[in-house]
Design an enzyme around this catalytic site. Structure first.
Site, short mmCIF file in Angstrom:
data_model
loop_
_atom_site.label_atom_id
_atom_site.label_comp_id
_atom_site.label_asym_id
_atom_site.label_seq_id
_atom_site.Cartn_x
_atom_site.Cartn_y
_atom_site.Cartn_z
N VAL A 205 0.86 -1.37 0.12
CA VAL A 205 0.02 -0.03 -0.18
C VAL A 205 0.86 1.35 -0.05
CG1 VAL A 205 -1.67 1.10 1.42
CG2 VAL A 205 -1.97 -1.03 1.13
N ASP A 248 2.69 9.52 0.06
CA ASP A 248 1.94 9.91 -0.92
C ASP A 248 1.21 8.89 -1.66
OD1 ASP A 248 3.73 8.10 -2.19
OD2 ASP A 248 4.62 9.43 -3.51
N CYS A 249 0.37 8.21 -0.71
CA CYS A 249 -0.66 7.17 -1.46
C CYS A 249 -1.73 7.79 -1.69
CB CYS A 249 -1.36 6.40 -0.26
SG CYS A 249 -0.12 5.02 0.36
N LYS A 250 -2.34 7.58 -2.99
CA LYS A 250 -3.40 8.28 -3.59
C LYS A 250 -4.80 8.23 -3.06
CE LYS A 250 -1.99 8.39 -8.35
NZ LYS A 250 -1.70 7.43 -9.32
N LYS A 251 -4.90 6.81 -2.33
CA LYS A 251 -6.32 6.74 -1.67
C LYS A 251 -5.89 6.52 -0.17
CE LYS A 251 -7.66 4.68 -6.07
NZ LYS A 251 -7.64 3.29 -6.63
#
Ligand code: GRE
Length: 331
Positions: A205, A248-251
């Site tokens: 993740v 910097d995960c998008k979700k």
């Protein structure tokens, strides 16, 4: 309930009986019986399946398996041998038995090629790997599949429309020596399995595997290897702290669990816990499984058949939706 589908069900090569017995000795109170059951494909487990209403079983190679072999050539040869072997074994029972591919995870392209061969030639339903791949001259390196060089592998899964089951393995080498040696009773289901797999899954993740490959589907056993139980806290820290520090995960973690993960009930037969996991990740992404022969059909199936839940959820978890991640390869 009839026609249940189970998908974390172990087998072992008869020629590696010594290794099977060693592993059984760590986890089973009757190593002889365990060894007989794990080596059997066509007889004992189908009788149990008939007795307890299991319609379809997906088999996978037992831990630590190929992930324990740090010589890349040896690991690849064993993976191919296992895939050829189980394909022959399940062939007479296409309506009852399927398999996940066994893969050497030393090299992303080689793993992709063997996955493709297993799925296209044999109709396997995806792959199951036992956490990190031991590597290096002394087996002291551990390959994680959460780095960009593994994108070729993730893309192959997407292209073939099959899932990866991320299964636990035992701590070894320096990790064993420094962390677990003096607390050995915690190795396996009580703690170490979940620690290993949750590190790896959350590594995927946070290192962007699902951002770069948004269609990848990963299955976690044992009701999610502790992650659903910690969902609020992981979400709180990712969203309120770590993202402000540069993650910097998008979700959100909840979104990844709703889009990229499946959770099975293997070896975790508690209705209270199941209800909690349903609340955290939704019953659309929970799949019934037993974890035979580490667990019994009786414990898993009698629990599931009698657990209080609505009919929709029972069908979804027990046999309906659970074919979804493997639908594309149904033969
Ligand atoms: C498993 O492979 O899932 C397993 C073991 C040993 C003990 C329990 C267990 O390999 O679930």
């Amino acid at each position: 309930m009839l026609g249940k589908v189970i998908l974390e069900e172990a087998f072992a090569l008869p020629r590696l009986e010594e290794k099977t017995k060693w592993w059984a000795g760590l986890f089973s109170t009757d190593a002889e019986k365990h060894t007989k059951e794990i080596q059997d494909i066509q007889d004992i487990r189908l009788k149990f399946a008939d007795q307890y209403g299991v319609g379809y079983t997906i088999l996978s190679y037992t831990a630590p398996g190929v992930q324990d072999i740090f010589d890349p050539k040896e690991a690849q040869a064993l993976a191919v041998e296992i895939n050829d072997y189980i394909a022959e074994q399940i062939k007479p029972f296409p309506d009852r038995l399927g398999a996940f591919a066994t893969l050497s995870m030393h090299d992303p392209q080689e793993a992709s090629d063997e996955l493709r061969r297993s799925v296209t030639k044999y109709g396997f339903k995806g792959a199951l790997v036992n956490d990190t791949q031991r590597a290096g001259a002394d087996g002291e390196d551990y390959v994680f599949y959460d780095q960009p060089e593994w994108d070729v592998f993730w893309q192959t899964l997407v292209e073939l429309d099959v899932p990866l089951y991320l299964h636990p393995r035992n701590p070894t080498g320096i990790v064993f020596e420094k962390l677990w040696k003096d607390r050995q009773w915690l190795i396996g289901p009580p703690l170490s399995f979940a620690v290993g797999v949750s590190l790896h899954a959350l590594g995927m993740v946070t290192n962007g595997v699902f951002d770069r490959n948004p269609k990848v589907q990963v299955i976690l056993g044992h009701l999610g290897e502790h992650i659903p139980f910690d969902m609020w806290r992981i979400n709180h820290w990712f969203e309120d702290r770590k993202k402000k520090l540069g993650l910097d995960c998008k979700k959100t973690i909840r979104e990844y669990f709703n889009e990229n993960f499946w959770v099975t009930t293997s070896g975790h037969f508690s209705t209270t816990t199941l209800n909690f996991v349903k609340d955290q990740v939704s019953s659309d992404r929970i799949l019934f499984s037993v974890d035979y022969p580490f667990e019994t059909f009786e414990d898993g199936c009698v629990w599931f058949d009698n657990a209080e839940m609505n009919t929709g959820d029972r069908l979804k978890i027990g046999r309906g939706e659970c074919e979804r991640p493997i639908q594309a390869q149904q033969v």
